[in-house]
Scaffold this motif. Structure first.
Motif, PDB file in Angstrom:
ATOM      1  N   ALA A  79       1.087  -0.836   0.284  1.00  0.00           N
ATOM      2  CA  ALA A  79      -0.035  -0.128  -0.303  1.00  0.00           C
ATOM      3  C   ALA A  79       1.274   0.986  -0.241  1.00  0.00           C
ATOM      4  CB  ALA A  79      -1.166   0.513   1.549  1.00  0.00           C
ATOM      5  N   ARG A  80       0.491   2.543  -0.197  1.00  0.00           N
ATOM      6  CA  ARG A  80       0.958   3.203  -0.162  1.00  0.00           C
ATOM      7  C   ARG A  80       0.736   4.268   1.047  1.00  0.00           C
ATOM      8  NH1 ARG A  80      -0.581   2.288  -5.588  1.00  0.00           N
ATOM      9  NH2 ARG A  80      -1.881   4.107  -4.883  1.00  0.00           N
ATOM     10  N   PRO A  81       1.522   5.331   1.158  1.00  0.00           N
ATOM     11  CA  PRO A  81       0.664   6.333   2.485  1.00  0.00           C
ATOM     12  C   PRO A  81      -0.697   7.732   1.305  1.00  0.00           C
ATOM     13  CG  PRO A  81       3.221   6.176   2.677  1.00  0.00           C
ATOM     14  CD  PRO A  81       2.795   5.974   1.737  1.00  0.00           C
ATOM     15  N   ARG A  82      -1.555   7.492   1.936  1.00  0.00           N
ATOM     16  CA  ARG A  82      -2.486   8.891   1.317  1.00  0.00           C
ATOM     17  C   ARG A  82      -1.717  10.240   1.585  1.00  0.00           C
ATOM     18  NH1 ARG A  82      -7.494   7.801  -0.854  1.00  0.00           N
ATOM     19  NH2 ARG A  82      -7.534   6.189   0.798  1.00  0.00           N
ATOM     20  N   GLU A  83      -0.823  10.487   2.303  1.00  0.00           N
ATOM     21  CA  GLU A  83      -0.071  11.791   2.369  1.00  0.00           C
ATOM     22  C   GLU A  83       0.576  12.044   1.722  1.00  0.00           C
ATOM     23  OE1 GLU A  83       2.389   9.903   5.217  1.00  0.00           O
ATOM     24  OE2 GLU A  83       0.512   9.920   5.013  1.00  0.00           O
ATOM     25  N   LEU A  84       0.988  13.232   1.485  1.00  0.00           N
ATOM     26  CA  LEU A  84       2.103  13.520   0.058  1.00  0.00           C
ATOM     27  C   LEU A  84       3.048  13.305   0.038  1.00  0.00           C
ATOM     28  CD1 LEU A  84       0.714  17.607  -0.758  1.00  0.00           C
ATOM     29  CD2 LEU A  84       0.014  15.887  -1.967  1.00  0.00           C
ATOM     30  N   SER A  85       3.503  12.854  -1.236  1.00  0.00           N
ATOM     31  CA  SER A  85       5.165  12.131  -1.360  1.00  0.00           C
ATOM     32  C   SER A  85       5.962  13.326  -0.177  1.00  0.00           C
ATOM     33  CB  SER A  85       5.820  12.291  -2.386  1.00  0.00           C
ATOM     34  OG  SER A  85       7.354  11.474  -2.175  1.00  0.00           O
ATOM     35  N   GLY A  86       7.096  12.219   0.578  1.00  0.00           N
ATOM     36  CA  GLY A  86       8.087  13.867   0.884  1.00  0.00           C
ATOM     37  C   GLY A  86       7.323  14.128   2.538  1.00  0.00           C
ATOM     38  N   THR A  87       5.682  14.054   2.927  1.00  0.00           N
ATOM     39  CA  THR A  87       5.575  14.482   4.134  1.00  0.00           C
ATOM     40  C   THR A  87       5.411  13.872   4.958  1.00  0.00           C
ATOM     41  OG1 THR A  87       3.489  14.834   3.395  1.00  0.00           O
ATOM     42  CG2 THR A  87       4.858  16.259   3.168  1.00  0.00           C
ATOM     43  N   GLY A  88       4.798  13.689   6.322  1.00  0.00           N
ATOM     44  CA  GLY A  88       4.859  12.640   6.949  1.00  0.00           C
ATOM     45  C   GLY A  88       5.301  11.556   7.345  1.00  0.00           C
ATOM     46  N   PRO A  89       4.984  10.959   8.710  1.00  0.00           N
ATOM     47  CA  PRO A  89       5.766   9.640   9.146  1.00  0.00           C
ATOM     48  C   PRO A  89       6.637   9.263   8.518  1.00  0.00           C
ATOM     49  CG  PRO A  89       3.683   9.329  10.414  1.00  0.00           C
ATOM     50  CD  PRO A  89       3.681  10.847   9.174  1.00  0.00           C
ATOM     51  N   LEU A  90       5.911   9.004   7.140  1.00  0.00           N
ATOM     52  CA  LEU A  90       6.729   7.798   6.063  1.00  0.00           C
ATOM     53  C   LEU A  90       7.167   8.277   5.259  1.00  0.00           C
ATOM     54  CD1 LEU A  90       3.730   4.786   6.660  1.00  0.00           C
ATOM     55  CD2 LEU A  90       6.074   4.385   7.799  1.00  0.00           C
ATOM     56  N   ALA A  91       7.958   9.518   5.209  1.00  0.00           N
ATOM     57  CA  ALA A  91       8.511   9.948   4.399  1.00  0.00           C
ATOM     58  C   ALA A  91       9.965   9.256   4.218  1.00  0.00           C
ATOM     59  CB  ALA A  91       8.394  11.342   4.968  1.00  0.00           C
ATOM     60  N   ASP A  92       9.808   9.113   2.945  1.00  0.00           N
ATOM     61  CA  ASP A  92      11.267   8.663   2.170  1.00  0.00           C
ATOM     62  C   ASP A  92      11.457   7.340   3.259  1.00  0.00           C
ATOM     63  OD1 ASP A  92      12.048  11.239   1.134  1.00  0.00           O
ATOM     64  OD2 ASP A  92      12.786  11.976   2.874  1.00  0.00           O
ATOM     65  N   THR A  93      10.633   6.379   3.309  1.00  0.00           N
ATOM     66  CA  THR A  93       9.985   5.497   3.688  1.00  0.00           C
ATOM     67  C   THR A  93      10.469   4.304   2.655  1.00  0.00           C
ATOM     68  OG1 THR A  93       9.888   5.541   6.079  1.00  0.00           O
ATOM     69  CG2 THR A  93       9.953   3.538   5.748  1.00  0.00           C
ATOM     70  N   SER A  94      10.614   3.068   2.304  1.00  0.00           N
ATOM     71  CA  SER A  94      10.293   1.897   0.918  1.00  0.00           C
ATOM     72  C   SER A  94       9.245   0.581   1.613  1.00  0.00           C
ATOM     73  CB  SER A  94      11.816   1.755   0.414  1.00  0.00           C
ATOM     74  OG  SER A  94      12.158   0.856   1.263  1.00  0.00           O
ATOM     75  N   ALA A  95       9.132   0.256   2.873  1.00  0.00           N
ATOM     76  CA  ALA A  95       9.370  -0.786   3.539  1.00  0.00           C
ATOM     77  C   ALA A  95       9.037  -0.389   5.017  1.00  0.00           C
ATOM     78  CB  ALA A  95       9.725  -1.950   3.114  1.00  0.00           C
ATOM     79  N   VAL A  96       8.314  -1.754   5.620  1.00  0.00           N
ATOM     80  CA  VAL A  96       8.843  -1.154   7.074  1.00  0.00           C
ATOM     81  C   VAL A  96       8.060  -2.947   7.546  1.00  0.00           C
ATOM     82  CG1 VAL A  96       7.552  -0.204   9.379  1.00  0.00           C
ATOM     83  CG2 VAL A  96       8.121   1.742   7.358  1.00  0.00           C
ATOM     84  N   LEU A  97       9.290  -3.410   8.743  1.00  0.00           N
ATOM     85  CA  LEU A  97       8.055  -4.253   9.446  1.00  0.00           C
ATOM     86  C   LEU A  97       7.769  -3.779  11.096  1.00  0.00           C
ATOM     87  CD1 LEU A  97       8.929  -7.243   9.554  1.00  0.00           C
ATOM     88  CD2 LEU A  97      10.972  -7.518  10.092  1.00  0.00           C
ATOM     89  N   VAL A  98       6.682  -4.825  10.653  1.00  0.00           N
ATOM     90  CA  VAL A  98       5.908  -4.094  12.307  1.00  0.00           C
ATOM     91  C   VAL A  98       6.083  -5.457  13.204  1.00  0.00           C
ATOM     92  CG1 VAL A  98       4.093  -2.705  13.524  1.00  0.00           C
ATOM     93  CG2 VAL A  98       4.816  -1.970  10.963  1.00  0.00           C
ATOM     94  N   ARG A  99       6.359  -5.486  14.402  1.00  0.00           N
ATOM     95  CA  ARG A  99       6.030  -6.457  15.310  1.00  0.00           C
ATOM     96  C   ARG A  99       4.095  -5.977  15.614  1.00  0.00           C
ATOM     97  NH1 ARG A  99      10.241  -5.388  19.478  1.00  0.00           N
ATOM     98  NH2 ARG A  99       8.994  -5.032  20.699  1.00  0.00           N
ATOM     99  N   PRO A 100       4.080  -7.220  15.935  1.00  0.00           N
ATOM    100  CA  PRO A 100       1.732  -7.354  16.458  1.00  0.00           C
ATOM    101  C   PRO A 100       2.367  -6.972  17.419  1.00  0.00           C
ATOM    102  CG  PRO A 100       3.729  -9.899  15.979  1.00  0.00           C
ATOM    103  CD  PRO A 100       4.450  -9.051  16.084  1.00  0.00           C
ATOM    104  N   ASP A 101       2.961  -6.107  18.596  1.00  0.00           N
ATOM    105  CA  ASP A 101       2.421  -5.453  19.585  1.00  0.00           C
ATOM    106  C   ASP A 101       2.450  -3.792  18.779  1.00  0.00           C
ATOM    107  OD1 ASP A 101       4.952  -4.628  19.144  1.00  0.00           O
ATOM    108  OD2 ASP A 101       5.567  -4.861  21.035  1.00  0.00           O
ATOM    109  N   GLY A 102       3.235  -3.960  17.377  1.00  0.00           N
ATOM    110  CA  GLY A 102       2.868  -2.581  17.144  1.00  0.00           C
ATOM    111  C   GLY A 102       3.981  -1.732  17.034  1.00  0.00           C
ATOM    112  N   TYR A 103       4.515  -2.489  16.878  1.00  0.00           N
ATOM    113  CA  TYR A 103       6.638  -1.092  17.000  1.00  0.00           C
ATOM    114  C   TYR A 103       7.166  -1.518  15.413  1.00  0.00           C
ATOM    115  CZ  TYR A 103       5.142   0.325  21.445  1.00  0.00           C
ATOM    116  OH  TYR A 103       5.181   1.551  23.196  1.00  0.00           O
TER     117      TYR A 103
END
Length: 489
Positions: free
Chosen positions: A441-465
């Protein structure tokens, strides 16, 4: 085995842990001394971090309409949560009785076996199991499990029986807490001190009023039952001059300012969580919230180990991550106690801290501390700002079912969030597909803004971290997957 895991205590921590274990596919038995829930309000509301946890499991709607606020306090001094980025609001006036009801219904609906009216007498660790001697309605019997978790409060039988060290400081004073009906009093905030002590008044739903009474110089007592209402009313009159003896008490309790923490949260197959692992002065409702967060950190790890999906050393990260959180909790509640329970001699300190809180950085620091939003685990050591922090809830586009990142956490599995439709990345994660969901999926916010700016992938544990992020993590994706989710299939 009578169960893979026996949880002792059916309070918020115990029931949250039971639900997390059931989501992990683990048989769990909850043993509770009380025959029925007390119905007492006790801990009120949720911090912003606990609100996020309940949201990620789809539980918030079960509490009905929740009154929220972006105003809190530190030792009675106002703290503005609005200075933090994002909608970090806390829930107000949700009684602990409602929290316990929601969590128990959730956990039993998932298949947890709750045994009320059963008291634990002893806990004995074996090489491959733990034996728990239990006295129930039909007599004394022994249950066996692979692991036992003590969520049985500050006087934990599990902690004492397993020989955990519990150092700290004993109570130096006693305070009364009461919920009453039939009186009308002007609200009093914590921090409004009187010559002889401190009182607090807060309205609760249903015409109930919450009272806290503390007389300075009152020595703590070892009580076997709650204090009489007449004792509380007499203390109130000595402090305020007002007679409230005609009020109808809903329930009454006494507590102190003892501060203790177990030196270790796990000894072989016996584990502690919640108040069994740490006790402190109630301040800002942090105790129950921290206990629930203990359970969420432990649940998926213990589930993975019990099911053979991860090695036992994964459990070491429970102590490594949560013990510092508990230690910091004890520090900040002790500091708050000095501010709102001391006399006029600390007024200069209150004045100085009040001045400091007006500075943006200081205000953000205090707000993050009391809300639980400051927590960052040492998961990787890389440079990405999200590593070790909770995955922020962001709106997503491009996925048919998942519209918010927090929705991907509902099943309590790991999540690899692929933000650039990287087929090679997903192929590398396929050997862990029985434990980790792959979400493109893609972040809905504009490219280059928000907490996922310049991020291509994130691995999240079951507790959300966040356990791994690209770019910015030290190791590659398979290394992170194996560390947190065990060997590939």
């Amino acid at each position: 085995m009578d169960a893979a895991v026996i949880v002792v205590g059916a309070g918020p921590a115990g029931m949250m842990l039971a639900g997390e274990l059931r989501l992990a596919g683990v048989d769990v038995m909850v043993v509770e001394r009380l025959a029925a829930r007390t119905g007492e309000s006790r801990g009120l509301g949720f911090t912003a971090r606990t609100m996020e946890i309940f949201d990620q499991r789809g539980l918030l709607s079960r509490f009905g309409d929740i009154e929220t606020s972006d105003v809190g306090h530190f030792g009675g001094l106002p703290v503005d949560f609005g200075v933090l980025e994002g909608a970090h609001q806390a829930a107000k006036t949700v009684p602990q009785s409602a929290t316990e009801t929601v969590l128990e219904e959730w956990a039993t609906g998932l298949g947890a076996d709750v045994r009320r009216g059963h008291e634990v007498l002893s806990v004995t660790g074996k090489e491959d199991s733990v034996e728990v001697e239990i006295r129930g309605p039909s007599g004394v019997w022994t249950a066996r499990a692979e692991y036992v978790v003590g969520c049985d409060g500050g006087r934990s039988t599990v902690r004492k029986a397993a020989g955990f060290d519990f150092p700290g400081t004993a109570a130096t004073m006693e305070m009364f807490l009461a919920d009453v009906r039939g009186i009308t009093l002007e609200p009093r905030m914590i921090g409004e001190t009187l010559p002889g002590g401190m009182v607090m008044v807060g309205p609760l739903p249903g015409g109930v009023t919450r009272l806290i009474v503390c007389e300075r110089g009152t020595p703590p007592q070892r009580r076997e039952k709650p204090p009489a209402w007449e004792e509380v009313a007499a203390a109130w009159q000595r402090l305020t001059g007002d007679d409230i003896s005609h009020a109808e008490p809903v329930w009454v309790s006494a507590f102190g300012d003892a501060t203790r923490q177990a030196t270790e949260y796990r000894r072989d197959r016996v584990i502690l969580a919640g108040d069994a692992a740490h006790i402190h002065l109630p301040a800002g409702g942090q105790g129950m919230n921290t206990s629930i967060q203990d359970a969420v950190n432990l649940g998926w790890k213990l589930g993975a180990v019990v099911r053979g999906r991860a090695p036992v050393p994964l459990l070491d990260t429970y102590h490594a991550e949560r013990h510092p959180v508990g230690r910091r909790l004890l520090m900040n509640t002790q500091a708050q106690g000095l501010l709102f329970l001391s006399g006029s001699e600390v007024q200069p300190l209150r004045d100085v801290i009040s001045e400091l809180i007006r500075y943006g950085d200081v205000s953000r620091h205090f707000a993050a501390m009391v809300s639980g939003l400051e927590i960052r685990y040492d998961v990787d050591g890389g440079s990405h700002p999200l590593l070790g922090r909770r995955m922020p809830d962001v709106e997503l586009t491009g996925h048919a079912l998942i519209r918010r990142s927090i929705e991907a956490l509902r099943p309590a599995r790991g999540v690899l969030l692929d933000l650039t439709d990287n087929a090679r990345l997903r192929r590398r994660a396929l050997p862990w597909r029985d434990r980790v969901d792959l979400v493109t999926a893609r972040p809905r916010e504009l490219s280059g803004t928000g907490p996922l700016a310049d991020t291509s992938a994130v691995l999240v544990r079951p507790d959300g971290y966040v356990a791994w992020a690209a770019p910015g993590s030290h190791g590659d994706l398979p290394m992170a997957l194996e560390r947190w989710f065990g060997p590939a299939i």
